[in-house]
Write an enzyme that holds these catalytic residues in place. Sequence first.
Site, short mmCIF file in Angstrom:
data_model
loop_
_atom_site.label_atom_id
_atom_site.label_comp_id
_atom_site.label_asym_id
_atom_site.label_seq_id
_atom_site.Cartn_x
_atom_site.Cartn_y
_atom_site.Cartn_z
N ASP A 14 0.68 -1.26 0.02
CA ASP A 14 -0.09 -0.12 0.11
C ASP A 14 0.89 1.22 -0.18
O ASP A 14 0.59 2.29 0.69
CB ASP A 14 -0.82 0.04 1.18
CG ASP A 14 -1.68 -1.05 1.43
OD1 ASP A 14 -2.27 -1.75 0.30
OD2 ASP A 14 -2.14 -1.66 2.52
N GLU A 173 -11.27 0.46 -3.98
CA GLU A 173 -10.68 0.82 -2.53
C GLU A 173 -9.55 1.82 -3.12
O GLU A 173 -9.08 1.97 -4.20
CB GLU A 173 -10.29 -0.32 -1.88
CG GLU A 173 -9.46 -1.38 -2.78
CD GLU A 173 -9.19 -2.59 -1.76
OE1 GLU A 173 -9.85 -2.60 -0.62
OE2 GLU A 173 -8.68 -3.44 -2.50
#
Length: 500
Positions: A14, A173
Site C-alpha cells: 500500500d 478501494e
Amino acid sequence: MKYQNPVLSGFYPDPSVCRVGEDYYLVNSSFAYFPGIPIWHSRDLIHWRQIGHCLTRESQLQLDQSGISGGVWAPCLRYNNGRFYMVTTNQDHRGHFYVWTEDPAGEWSEPVYVDQEGIDPDLFFDKDGKIYFTSTGTAQGMGLYQCEIDISTGRKLSDTRLIWTGFGGKFPEGPHLYKVNGYYYLMCAEGGTEYGHMETIARSETPHGPFESCLYNPILSHRSSNHPIQATGHADLLEAHDGSWWAVFLGIRPVGYPYRHHLGRETYLAPVIWTEDGWPIIGDNGIVGTEIDTITLPPVVWEDEETDMDDFNESYLKKHWNFIRSSSKVKWSLEERLGWLALYGSESKLTGKETPAFIGRRQRHWNCDITVRMEYHPADGEDAGLVAFMDDKYHYAIGLTSINGILKITLRRQIASMRVEVHSLPLQGSIVDLRIEALPEKYRFYFKEANHDWQLLGEAESHLISTEVAGGFTGVYFGMYNQSSTENKAYFDWFHYRKQ
C-alpha cells in the site's frame, strides 16, 4: 539507467508517496506491527532509506487484540504548507485518523479523527484552500465517498457523498484524488487485492464529480497473465521534479504453481505516460517488468542502514525492528548486558492475540540465511529462540527448551489447529546458535553448539505459511521470541540476516 523491481522488497504494501522539492517520501501499511507506518526518504525514487515511523506512541496506535492483518491499513502521505500529513484507518480502534509533522524523521502529532465510515482514506489539498477527504465506503453500496474537512480539527464541513463506484471491478478501494491540467483525477484499486487486482481512473471538472471513467481502464493490471509480478494495484501517482511522472504500487511475487506467496505485498515503481487525450497509463500499457530500462532521475544511493549484522552494541533498536501490537508490553534491554539483547519472557504466546515477547524484522528475500546466538536457562516448559512468523496460527519456530530438566532444541510447526513438534538430542550447554535457511519453497532449521558443526533439525514448506493458505495481508517476519511465565531472560548476542 536500469533498476530492479520491487524497489522495496518484502512486506511493504500500500505505498503512498509525496514530493517536497527534490526529496521524495513514502509510507507503507503496517497492520498490527508496532511502531506503525514506516516512512522512507529517496532522491531518485529507486533507492529508499527508512527514516522512521509515523506512529511511535501507543496514544497514536492502539492494537490491543488486533489480528495480525488488523490494525492500520493503507496510509496516504501528503505535504501542504510546510507540514506532512499521514492519514490511515485503524480497523480495530476508532477508524480514520491523520497525524502531521514538520519533520518526517521526527515525532508526529497525536491523532486527529475523521467521522466517516470505511477504509483507505485520502487527503487532497486544493489550491482554493479546501481539503477533501475521500475513502472507500458502503453506505449506499460499495464505492468511493467524499467530504470536505477542517484540517485543524478533522471536523466535517460537508455531508459525505458517494462520488464514484469504480470501473466495474469488485471492491473499489485505495482512492487518490489529484488535479492535473485543469482536471480532477480520481484513481482507485479494484478487483480485490489478490490476483484480480487492477488500477483504474476517472476524471471530472470538479473534485466531487460527476466522474468520467478512463477509456483505457485498467491503467495497471497483471490479471489473467503468467507475469512474475502479480496482484498489481493500490497505486499512487507522482510528478518528479524533472517533470517525469511515476507510479508506486503494490504487487506480489508468487512461488511455484499453483501460485503461493509468503514475502507479502511489496512496493514497485513504474514510469507513467500521458495519452494525447489526457489519461495516465502506468508502465507498458499497464504491464510493469522486474527490470525497467528508462530515463530516470540521477541515482542517489544511500548507505545501507538495514545492515546484515546487528550485534546489539547500540543503546537503541534499529528502525527495521518491530513488535507485535505493542512495545510497552514487551520487556527488553540493550544495557543490562552490553553487546547483548536481553528479551524477558512473557506468558503471552505467539499463538494468541496478546502481546508476545517478540522482536522481529521482515523477510525481504526468497533466499536468505538468518542466524542468532542465544544464551538461555529455561525451566521446564519455557521456550525461547527464532521464529519464521506469518501470524499467530501460521509459523515455524526453533527454540531452546527444558523437558524434564534436560535442555533440548525444539522445532515447532504451527499450521492452523495442527501443531507438530520435533525434539533434538540433549544439549551440553545453554549457549546455542540457531539458524533458519530460507529458500523459495522451504525453510530449513539448524542449531549448533560451541565447537560443533551445524545440525539440521528439520524442514518446513513455505507455502503452508503463505497468504494463500494463512489468509491475511502481511508477510513473513523473522523474530526472536521468549515464552516464559517467570520473565526468565533470553540473551541474544547477535542477529545476522544474510541475503544469499
